[in-house]
Design a protein around this motif. Structure first.
Motif, short mmCIF file in Angstrom:
data_model
loop_
_atom_site.label_atom_id
_atom_site.label_comp_id
_atom_site.label_asym_id
_atom_site.label_seq_id
_atom_site.Cartn_x
_atom_site.Cartn_y
_atom_site.Cartn_z
N PHE A 1 -8.70 -12.04 1.61
CA PHE A 1 -7.89 -11.03 0.94
C PHE A 1 -7.51 -9.98 1.96
O PHE A 1 -8.36 -9.50 2.71
CB PHE A 1 -8.70 -10.37 -0.19
N GLU B 1 -4.21 -6.84 3.10
CA GLU B 1 -3.03 -6.09 2.68
C GLU B 1 -1.78 -6.96 2.84
O GLU B 1 -1.67 -7.72 3.80
CB GLU B 1 -2.91 -4.84 3.56
N PHE B 2 -0.87 -6.84 1.93
CA PHE B 2 0.40 -7.59 1.97
C PHE B 2 1.30 -6.95 3.05
O PHE B 2 1.47 -5.75 3.09
CB PHE B 2 1.07 -7.47 0.60
N MET C 1 5.66 -0.74 -0.95
CA MET C 1 4.91 -0.70 0.32
C MET C 1 4.99 0.69 0.96
O MET C 1 4.08 1.09 1.68
CB MET C 1 5.45 -1.76 1.29
N ALA C 2 6.10 1.40 0.69
CA ALA C 2 6.26 2.73 1.27
C ALA C 2 5.51 3.79 0.47
O ALA C 2 5.45 4.95 0.90
CB ALA C 2 7.74 3.09 1.36
N LYS C 3 5.00 3.41 -0.71
CA LYS C 3 4.29 4.41 -1.52
C LYS C 3 2.82 4.05 -1.74
O LYS C 3 1.96 4.91 -1.68
CB LYS C 3 4.97 4.55 -2.90
N PRO D 1 0.72 1.19 -0.33
CA PRO D 1 0.34 -0.04 0.39
C PRO D 1 -1.06 -0.52 0.04
O PRO D 1 -1.34 -1.72 0.07
CB PRO D 1 0.41 0.39 1.87
N ALA E 1 -10.72 -1.52 -8.10
CA ALA E 1 -11.51 -0.73 -7.13
C ALA E 1 -10.63 0.35 -6.50
O ALA E 1 -11.06 1.49 -6.31
CB ALA E 1 -12.09 -1.65 -6.06
N VAL E 2 -9.39 0.00 -6.19
CA VAL E 2 -8.47 0.99 -5.61
C VAL E 2 -8.21 2.11 -6.62
O VAL E 2 -8.23 3.30 -6.29
CB VAL E 2 -7.14 0.33 -5.17
N ASN F 1 -11.74 4.08 -6.90
CA ASN F 1 -12.31 4.76 -5.74
C ASN F 1 -11.31 5.51 -4.89
O ASN F 1 -11.64 6.54 -4.31
CB ASN F 1 -13.04 3.74 -4.85
N THR F 2 -10.11 4.99 -4.77
CA THR F 2 -9.11 5.68 -3.94
C THR F 2 -8.36 6.73 -4.75
O THR F 2 -8.12 7.83 -4.28
CB THR F 2 -8.11 4.66 -3.33
N LYS G 1 -12.45 3.65 1.72
CA LYS G 1 -11.71 3.52 0.46
C LYS G 1 -10.94 2.23 0.50
O LYS G 1 -10.31 1.93 1.51
CB LYS G 1 -10.78 4.72 0.29
N PRO G 2 -10.95 1.42 -0.53
CA PRO G 2 -11.60 1.67 -1.82
C PRO G 2 -13.10 1.30 -1.81
O PRO G 2 -13.81 1.75 -2.70
CB PRO G 2 -10.84 0.74 -2.77
N ASP H 1 -15.54 -13.54 1.30
CA ASP H 1 -14.23 -13.69 1.94
C ASP H 1 -14.33 -14.71 3.09
O ASP H 1 -15.27 -14.69 3.88
CB ASP H 1 -13.82 -12.32 2.50
N ALA I 1 8.77 6.13 3.44
CA ALA I 1 7.44 6.07 4.05
C ALA I 1 7.12 7.36 4.78
O ALA I 1 6.00 7.87 4.72
CB ALA I 1 7.35 4.87 4.99
N ASN J 1 6.37 9.96 2.06
CA ASN J 1 5.09 9.76 1.37
C ASN J 1 3.88 9.79 2.31
O ASN J 1 2.75 9.63 1.86
CB ASN J 1 5.09 8.41 0.64
N VAL K 1 3.15 7.51 4.46
CA VAL K 1 2.61 6.16 4.68
C VAL K 1 3.05 5.72 6.09
O VAL K 1 3.88 4.83 6.27
CB VAL K 1 3.11 5.20 3.57
N LYS L 1 3.10 2.09 7.94
CA LYS L 1 4.04 1.04 7.56
C LYS L 1 5.37 1.15 8.30
O LYS L 1 6.20 0.24 8.23
CB LYS L 1 4.31 1.11 6.04
N PHE M 1 8.03 -1.87 9.04
CA PHE M 1 9.35 -1.96 8.39
C PHE M 1 10.44 -2.15 9.45
O PHE M 1 11.35 -2.98 9.29
CB PHE M 1 9.66 -0.67 7.61
#
Lengths: 173, 890
Positions: free
Chosen positions: A4, A6-7, A36-38, A40, A96-97, A100-101, B237-238, B276, B565, B568, B570, B573, B577
């Motif tokens: 698993f 991050e995309f 993805m910009a808000k 991720p 969980a995100v 916890n986040t 986190k998380p 995993d 991005a 925000n 971020v 990223k 991009f």
């Protein structure tokens, strides 16, 4: 045997084996990149050892006050990787995100009323029907808004079912 | 459009506009925005024109009118209007944002930068305008200016930490090519992370810091960061595992194996935690083999016992055996076969089982054949039951045989018997368990296996009847499991092998697959080459238009997401991009679409259409940028294919793509970079030849680039001589006259040789599609290029009435070429007619050979109809070329 992670943008060029499923929507770039910009941290890909995408989940944090929550925008698993509990693990990561986040009160999702297998899976994962949203799917089908309370909602107020359905146009969160 | 307006709302209040004013403005402009949102641009034009008549000085209405004009296709008037507005030096956010939309629609984002720069100069204390200057530089990818602007902004508004980070990111982006700036970026972000006055550190800033360290290969520093007390909280986190997993992977990279193993074990031992695969293999990576083999076995057995339903530890055992075999060839296969049998016993009924096993079966495939057979015999399969579990085990047994390559040694009769068994078993199962409308039947894999075997028979015997049977079986299955995209994709492959593009495209267009947006980039290549080579022009147009929309979105929307991005925070990223956008811009499929689209249009042009229509057909892509990309060897090599291969899960990987040797191939074929360069250069040469005024120098230059690195294929040599002759005609010097005297007879020879190869009469035993392809190669390339080049040469050469003595290049020199072309084009037409007449006989023979009455009959009808459609289009193109060549009067 799943990894698993991050995309990433490049995964958009590799996820055809998941998105050719007719119930999985392929959006335009604006949708994917906005997420993805808000958020991720809310987007997870399940990948096989050979690097083949197995499934993914997209979500976001939204709402105000006690309505602050995590939302499941899309969760999907490639047909060849079904029946191994992948959706359950992806949902667990999103929860969980949210907990916890983002310290949310609950997690919610929308599902077609006719999609019995999905509804049953969400119930097994602890979700309950909070309300019915009329004509949510392009006006041709109603949706269930299903919720699962997170520890912050000590009294589990967020999941008390609404007695009446709401219209899609009135749906806010 | 409405969304972009809504998003701007907060920013405008930040700029000092009251919410009341905002409301009022929205109400006033609503009808216009609604018309624009509904794509009713004519109505928007009408409304704004009327409003401007009443209020000529209303800037926002003028901008909206400009937008409506541009959307209506009147870019010139729209641009003129927007420049009038810009001359007034607007600072109103509503106006500026709408002007930005117009400039984006005009593809002139550099003017957005100037627009906001002028506005900020007028109101230097306005941070909303400053931010938009920064965003404008982001849109243009001008990192240096971004950095300077952010620095200036942070000096003006030091309380805005975001501006500090914008400067840091802009520095980082430049640091990719300037090491000192990378060091500066690292220091800037480190300072932000160390700032203890900030109570909570955003995880995104820590991620950026780690990314900067990673890009410099500073792994020790990354480890320190991961262990730094201040960074631990955001990194956990998380969950705590998030940080531990990164630390473990880093320790492994640093070669600190004992520490890494301990960290991986912490992750795997977490009660109820996930196992995993990256952690399991990470643990294995830390163990020296074969010394630590028993220790690993013991540990994985412990994990197995604690989480019996988890596939990871079971497969971890197989992974261990695989590594032991790879390390020492004498290790033997007993351990691996034992682990694989255990895995099949535990998870053999899961649809993913064959995928899980595949890498290990490929290792096992190197074992002696008798050992493989023993292994397969122990996989349960011989059940007469037709329940779900028996069906899955039966299928798995045969999938394993296929991956192990055991079908290769079977006789055709044995393969035929297997096909019959699979089909029968499938039919029994679906009769007992008909799939619901939304389901994929577990028996579908049997049909796919049958199709694999029939395709193998085709490869051995070259009889199209095998493919017809495969198509018939698959069509029967997809009618029941309509959502099984794997069957549709396999059908596409089978039809492509048959040369029948129409039914392949029918499945590609199926609503059930719902191919759209980015899927055109990854799957469009599966059909485009065949669609074009078999003259399905409408489908080529449909797919390439959608593909262009994806790339248009890449060019116009992603810059806005990069801005998001930044807004925000971020930051991690942003580089991703930018790199994704650049990667898509180097798409092979996009470049091929730009070449093949206009060439396909030329193939369909009526002979009387004239030079203006040819110019119009070439105009969309014959721009300087595209020509540079297509004709430069370096740029062509830089193009990448993003196509994904979705073959059935047990089929072997195809050999690495090799450039197509087939003369009928188009540049849509993945990896066909030479072909793309040839066709791209021909496109550019034709565009330059028909341009007004004609650019002889460019033609000479393009012809030189065609000669550079020229492969020795007959088609390339023909193009080189053809356009070399044209270049001589268009720049008539004495030397060129002499050169043409050499080239013209050689060109005739090449033309005749190509015709002899591609337009040979139909032999009775030849497969029909094997004859359609060469004909297509001649019509779409040799005939088309030569006819157009000679039309252009004729227009440039002095007429007969002019005195011969004055011309160094004469019509007489090209006369033999024109005659040769006219002669071969006539053959082209008769060849198409002959092939068309042969289709019914082919159909009858193929159906008789397939030996299955109804389904093969229906499939054969569709395939035959597809051949007729292709040949009809080829015949029509050939006749148009004959008519064009008839105008040549040398």
């Amino acid at each position: 045997m799943t990894t698993f992670r991050e995309f990433h943008c490049d995964d958009l060029l590799r996820f055809a084996n998941i998105n050719l499923d007719m119930f999985t929507e392929t959006y335009n770039f604006g949708f994917y990149f906005m997420y993805m910009a808000k958020w991720p941290e809310y987007i997870t890909l399940a990948e096989s050892p050979a690097g083949r995408p197995m499934g993914y989940i997209w979500g976001k944090a939204e709402g105000e006050g006690e309505s602050w929550h995590g939302h499941v925008t899309a969760v999907t698993v490639a047909s060849e990787y079904r029946r191994i509990g992948l959706a359950q693990q992806l949902m667990g990561i999103l929860e969980a995100v949210s907990e916890n986040t983002h310290d949310g009160y609950f997690v919610d999702l929308f599902v077609r009323q006719s999609n019995n297998s999905a509804i049953s899976m969400y119930k097994k994962l602890g979700y309950s029907i909070y309300r019915t949203v009329l004509q949510y799917y392009s006006g041709d089908e109603d949706a269930y808004d299903m919720r699962k309370a997170l520890p912050r909602d000590v009294e589990k107020k967020s999941i008390i079912p609404l007695p009446h359905p709401v219209k899609a146009s009135d749906e806010t969160d | 459009l409405r969304q972009s307006r809504k998003e701007g709302g907060g920013a405008k209040q930040q700029a000092g506009m009251s919410a009341g004013y905002e409301e009022q403005e929205l109400r006033r402009l609503r009808p216009v925005w609604e018309a624009l949102d509904m794509h009713n641009y004519k109505l928007a034009c009408k409304l704004t024109t009327a409003a401007l008549r009443r209020h000529p000085a209303d800037t926002i209405i003028a901008v909206l009118k400009a937008l409506a004009l541009v959307k209506c296709g009147d870019s010139k008037e729209g641009e003129a209007l927007i420049e009038q507005v810009r001359a007034t030096k607007p600072t109103d956010p509503n106006v500026l944002e709408t002007v930005t939309i117009v400039y984006k629609a005009l593809n002139k984002v550099d003017r957005v930068t100037e627009l906001y720069q002028e506005a900020w100069n007028a109101k230097p204390g306005n941070n909303y305008l400053a931010e938009h200057v920064f965003f404008a530089y982001v849109r243009e990818g001008r990192f240096d200016e971004q950095q300077q602007t952010a620095l200036r902004m942070f000096k003006m508004w030091p309380q805005k930490h975001l501006y500090y980070m914008w400067r840091a990111v802009s520095t980082y982006l430049q640091g990719r090519s300037k090491k000192d700036l990378m060091v500066l970026a690292e220091a800037l972000v480190r300072k932000a992370c160390d700032d203890e006055s900030r109570k909570e550190l955003p995880p995104n800033e820590v991620e950026l810091y780690l990314q900067i360290l990673e890009s410099q290969g500073k792994h020790e520093a990354m480890l320190s960061a991961l262990r730094s007390p201040r960074l631990i909280a955001p990194l956990e986190k998380p969950t705590r595992a998030n940080r531990t997993a990164r630390e473990a992977a880093l320790l492994l990279r640093l070669g600190r194996l004992d520490e890494a193993r301990a960290e991986f074990a912490t992750l795997l031992d977490e009660p109820g935690g996930r196992l995993d695969w990256a952690w399991l293999t990470g643990y294995l990576d830390c163990c020296p083999l074969p010394e630590a083999a028993s220790q690993v076995t013991e540990y994985f057995e412990k994990l197995q016992a604690s989480q019996q339903q988890n596939r990871g530890p079971h497969l971890g055992m197989a992974e261990l055996e695989k590594r032991l075999i790879e390390k020492d060839a004498t290790h033997g296969y007993a351990g691996l076969t034992q682990r694989l049998h255990q895995y099949v016993s535990a998870f053999g009924t899961k649809p993913s089982c064959i995928l899980d096993l595949r890498p290990y079966l490929l290792v096992l495939a190197k074992a002696p054949t008798d050992k493989l057979r023993d292994f397969v015999l122990q996989v349960p399969a011989a059940s007469d039951k037709s329940d779900d579990i028996s069906m899955r085990l039966f299928t798995l047994h045969h999938q394993i045989e296929r991956v192990l390559g055991l079908h290769k040694s079977k006789t055709p009769e044995e393969l035929e018997a297997l096909v019959a068994t699979f089909h029968e078993k499938y039919a029994t199962f679906v009769a007992a368990h008909p799939p619901g409308t939304a389901d994929i039947s577990p028996a579908d894999d049997l049909v796919l296996l049958a199709s694999s075997l029939l395709q193998e028979l085709f490869e051995r015997e070259h009889k199209p009847s095998h493919l017809l049977r495969a198509a018939a079986i698959l069509e029967g299955a997809v009618a029941k499991s309509e959502n099984d995209f794997q069957i549709r994709l396999t059908l596409i492959e089978v039809y492509k092998r048959l040369g029948a593009a129409a039914p392949a495209l029918r499945h590609f267009r199926s609503k059930r697959c719902d191919i759209k947006n980015i899927l055109y980039e990854t799957l469009g290549g599966t059909v485009l080459d065949d669609a074009l080579r078999y003259c399905m022009f409408d489908d080529v147009k449909h797919v390439t238009e959608h593909l262009m929309l994806v790339h248009q979105e890449n060019d116009t929307s992603i810059p806005d997401n990069i801005i998001q991005a930044y807004q925000n925070g971020v930051f991690q990223k942003i580089l991703e991009f930018i790199e994704f956008r650049e990667k898509l811009q180097r798409s092979h499929l996009l470049a091929a679409s730009r070449v093949e689209g206009p060439l396909a249009t030329l193939l369909q042009l009526q002979p009387q259409a004239g030079a203006a229509a040819i110019r119009e057909a070439l105009a969309p892509t014959a721009t300087a940028d595209v020509i540079a990309q297509l004709t430069s060897t370096g740029e062509a090599e830089d193009l990448t294919d993003h196509g994904v291969r979705l073959a059935p899960l047990w089929e072997p990987e195809p050999p690495a793509a090799t450039p197509a040797e087939d003369l009928s191939a188009t540049s849509f074929v993945p990896g066909s970079k030479q072909l793309l360069r040839l066709r791209g250069t021909v496109l550019a040469l034709l565009a330059a030849a028909f341009a007004e005024p004609r650019d002889a120098a460019l033609i000479g230059k393009l012809h030189t680039s065609l000669r550079e690195g020229c492969p020795t294929t007959p088609l390339w040599a023909f193009a080189e001589d053809l356009f070399g002759a044209l270049a001589c005609v268009l720049s008539p010097t004495e030397a060129h006259g002499d050169a043409l005297a050499v080239r013209a007879p050689r060109l005739c020879e090449r033309l005749d040789a190509l015709a002899a190869e591609l337009l040979a009469p139909l032999k009775p035993e030849a497969e029909l599609v094997a004859r359609i392809k060469p004909l297509q190669a001649f019509v779409s390339q040799v005939g088309l290029w030569a006819a157009l080049a000679l039309v252009c040469a004729q227009a440039a050469l002095p007429s007969r009435k002019q005195k011969k003595g004055q011309a160094v290049v004469t019509r007489e020199q090209l006369r033999p070429v024109a005659h040769a072309l006219q002669r071969q084009l006539a053959r082209e037409v008769s060849c198409a007619k002959e092939l068309r007449a042969a289709v019914p006989a082919w159909r009858a023979a193929a159906v008789a050979a397939a030996g299955v009455a109804m389904p093969a009959d229906v499939v054969a009808d569709e395939v035959a109809a597809s051949y007729l459609q292709t040949l009809g289009a080829l015949e029509a193109s050939a006749e148009r070329q004959v008519a064009l060549a008839a105008q040549l009067k040398f």
